[in-house]
Design an enzyme around this catalytic site. Structure first.
Site, PDB file in Angstrom:
ATOM      1  CG  HIS A  32      -2.087  -0.927   1.039  1.00 45.37           C
ATOM      2  ND1 HIS A  32      -2.675  -1.599   2.087  1.00 45.37           N
ATOM      3  CD2 HIS A  32      -2.766  -1.302  -0.081  1.00 45.37           C
ATOM      4  CE1 HIS A  32      -3.676  -2.341   1.616  1.00 45.37           C
ATOM      5  NE2 HIS A  32      -3.744  -2.189   0.308  1.00 45.37           N
ATOM      6  CD  GLU A  80      -0.721   0.536   4.352  1.00 42.72           C
ATOM      7  OE1 GLU A  80      -0.080  -0.522   4.390  1.00 42.72           O
ATOM      8  OE2 GLU A  80      -1.957   0.574   4.152  1.00 42.72           O
ATOM      9  CG  HIS A 115      -0.467  -3.915   5.101  1.00 43.00           C
ATOM     10  ND1 HIS A 115      -1.214  -3.436   4.063  1.00 43.00           N
ATOM     11  CD2 HIS A 115      -0.106  -5.177   4.748  1.00 43.00           C
ATOM     12  CE1 HIS A 115      -1.320  -4.344   3.119  1.00 43.00           C
ATOM     13  NE2 HIS A 115      -0.654  -5.423   3.510  1.00 43.00           N
ATOM     14  CD  GLU A 144      -2.799  -3.135   8.975  1.00 42.69           C
ATOM     15  OE1 GLU A 144      -2.242  -2.044   8.748  1.00 42.69           O
ATOM     16  OE2 GLU A 144      -3.472  -3.752   8.131  1.00 42.69           O
TER      17      GLU A 144
HETATM   18  O1  0X9 Z   1      -7.182  -3.661   4.249  1.00 43.75           O
HETATM   19  C1  0X9 Z   1      -6.054  -4.129   4.138  1.00 43.75           C
HETATM   20  O2  0X9 Z   1      -5.596  -4.523   3.061  1.00 43.75           O
HETATM   21  C2  0X9 Z   1      -5.138  -4.222   5.364  1.00 43.75           C
HETATM   22  N1  0X9 Z   1      -5.290  -3.062   6.188  1.00 43.75           N
HETATM   23  S1  0X9 Z   1      -4.697  -1.630   5.654  1.00 43.75           S
HETATM   24  O3  0X9 Z   1      -5.171  -0.588   6.509  1.00 43.75           O
HETATM   25  N2  0X9 Z   1      -3.127  -1.608   5.762  1.00 43.75           N
HETATM   26  O4  0X9 Z   1      -5.070  -1.441   4.294  1.00 43.75           O
HETATM   27  C3  0X9 Z   1      -5.526  -5.459   6.157  1.00 43.75           C
HETATM   28  C4  0X9 Z   1      -5.264  -6.677   5.380  1.00 43.75           C
HETATM   29  C5  0X9 Z   1      -5.656  -7.930   6.065  1.00 43.75           C
HETATM   30  N3  0X9 Z   1      -5.615  -8.975   5.133  1.00 43.75           N
HETATM   31  C6  0X9 Z   1      -6.707  -9.426   4.468  1.00 43.75           C
HETATM   32  N4  0X9 Z   1      -7.865  -8.986   4.768  1.00 43.75           N
HETATM   33  N5  0X9 Z   1      -6.530 -10.312   3.548  1.00 43.75           N
HETATM   34 ZN    ZN Z   2      -2.097  -1.585   4.027  1.00 44.13          ZN
END
Ligand code: 0X9
Ligand code: ZN
Length: 436
Positions: A191, A194, A324, A399
């Site tokens: 991302h 980040e 992340h 995170e």
């Molecule tokens: O939403 C996401 O992709 C991640 N959080 S973020 O705020 N960094 O964007 C969490 C990802 C968790 N993984 C999956 N849901 N597969």
């Molecule tokens: Zn992310």
């Protein structure tokens, strides 16, 4: 954090139409001028549903902290949607607060560049600042030339990005190029906004190499495992966020859409683009949305690169770690729905211990749980794919700092926190590697 709700709308549904004054280059238009940052704590199911409606139904809403009953949600809304959103939330009995009148002004206040503690001179990377993608690539090459016997390979993955960049990886091994040792894969910076993620991954590589054969943890980590690390998996997005404060909150890659209603818009959420229940939960069918998963699993060069590199070593890959920010969590699988892999007990107990190791360094508390328990379900994530697609048995997503409640800092973590973040992650990752 960022997420959308389960959004069971067919992805074939056309993307939202550009409005007249919307810059097609970027659905954010001229940055975040007069975008409001709002907060609201839903105390009833009706209020929660109203927030969910805003998140999934209001184009351009950007949730920095997702809606959860009795927890403060924080979200950005463009000026043209402000009245509608206030209406929806107040009708449900909610009491939204304006935290900030102009998100662009927040972005334009210089990111604090407070001097960090001097890192030990033996390290290569300057952890007092965030670096350009080119500098990150240079660091990888310097690692290789400084530690030739521990870095058999710095290379580029097969698929060029939309802006024609190479995605670089580094392999660390005491066994040279043909090693058959167990391996751990780490992916950072998928991302764009980040920034702490690539920075922490560079710190980790640096420390591992600098301390091999002089400190026991580093020595064990390299004696027991090969490491394959992609420190900046989304270089186009990363450079875009560096190019202007008006783009600082960009999350996706920089695919340019050239047909239909999406014509002229940009970006696929790479952490929704993997082949793990692709397109089912936590996605939006609108190409202008932050969670647009693309036209199909692995439609994007950046996710294909991770896939191909993982597949090369999948027979000896014992862990996959995705990094992340923000909200201080260790997310266990699966993210796509409420199901869990059969070794979920093991993953959770190792993660709990890794959380404790992390906490002991600088007293930062990370919460452990599945995305469904802590945030939202979201399909197409890389760590889920590493399990269901590549057969890896241990996968987690971190995170990093700051805490979820620290919206004022959020993705703009001051550079003086690179070093402490790296230090706490060192202990946490070491625990996972040596105990998973
Ligand atoms: O939403 C996401 O992709 C991640 N959080 S973020 O705020 N960094 O964007 C969490 C990802 C968790 N993984 C999956 N849901 N597969
Ligand atoms: Zn992310």
């Amino acid at each position: 954090m960022k997420g959308t709700l389960i959004f069971a709308v067919a992805l074939a549904v056309a993307c939202a139409l550009p409005t007249e004054n919307q810059e097609k280059n970027d659905p954010e238009g001229s940055g975040y001028r007069n975008h409001k940052l709002l907060s609201m704590t839903p105390t009833t199911k009706q209020q929660l549903e109203a927030l969910e409606q805003v998140e999934s139904g209001i184009e351009g809403s950007d949730f920095w902290i997702d809606p959860l009953l009795n927890h403060q949600a924080v979200f950005r809304i463009s000026p043209d949607k402000f009245n509608d959103v206030m209406g929806i939330l107040k009708n449900a009995g909610g009491h939204p607060n304006v935290l900030h009148e102009d998100v662009q002004e927040m972005m334009d206040t210089p990111e604090p560049q407070t001097q960090s503690r001097a890192a030990t001179t033996q390290y290569i990377v300057n952890n007092a600042q965030y670096h350009s993608y080119a500098t990150i690539q240079n660091y990888l090459n310097t690692f290789k030339s400084t530690y030739p016997s521990l870095v058999p390979d710095v290379g580029v993955t097969p698929h060029k990005t939309h802006d024609n960049r190479d995605v670089s990886y580094i392999t660390l091994s005491t066994n040279g190029i043909g090693s058959t040792k167990q391996a751990i894969f780490m992916e950072c910076g998928i991302h764009a906004r980040e920034w702490i993620s690539p920075a922490v991954c560079l710190y980790f590589i640096d420390r591992l190499l600098a301390n091999y054969n002089s400190e026991s943890t580093a020595t064990e980590l390299l004696n027991q495992f090969d490491w394959v690390i992609v420190p900046a998996a989304n270089p186009d997005g990363y450079e875009y966020t560096r190019s202007s404060t008006s783009n600082r909150l960009w999350r996706k890659n920089r695919r340019r859409f050239t047909t239909g209603n999406c014509n002229g818009y940009y970006g696929v959420d790479l952490n929704r683009n993997f082949d793990a229940m692709w397109g089912t939960t936590g996605v939006s069918s609108s190409c202008t949305a932050d969670t647009y998963p693309g036209t199909g699993a692995f439609s994007e060069p950046e996710s294909m690169n991770i896939r191909d590199k993982v597949n090369e070593i999948k027979d000896r890959l014992s862990a996959f770690i995705s990094i992340h920010s923000y909200s201080q969590m260790i997310l266990t699988p699966y993210g796509f729905d409420g199901t869990k892999p059969s070794n979920t007990g093991h993953i959770t107990s190792v993660s709990n211990a890794a959380r404790d190791k992390l906490y002991n360094v600088h007293n930062k508390y990370f919460t452990v749980g599945t995305p469904g328990e802590l945030l939202y379900h979201a399909s197409g994530g890389s760590y889920d794919w590493s399990i269901v697609g590549a057969g890896v048995s241990f996968a987690v997503t971190y995170e990093l700092r700051p805490a979820g409640s620290d919206w004022a800092t959020g993705f703009r973590l001051p550079a003086n926190q690179i070093l402490p973040s790296g230090e706490e992650m060192w202990e946490s990752l070491a625990h996972i590697a040596l105990n998973h």
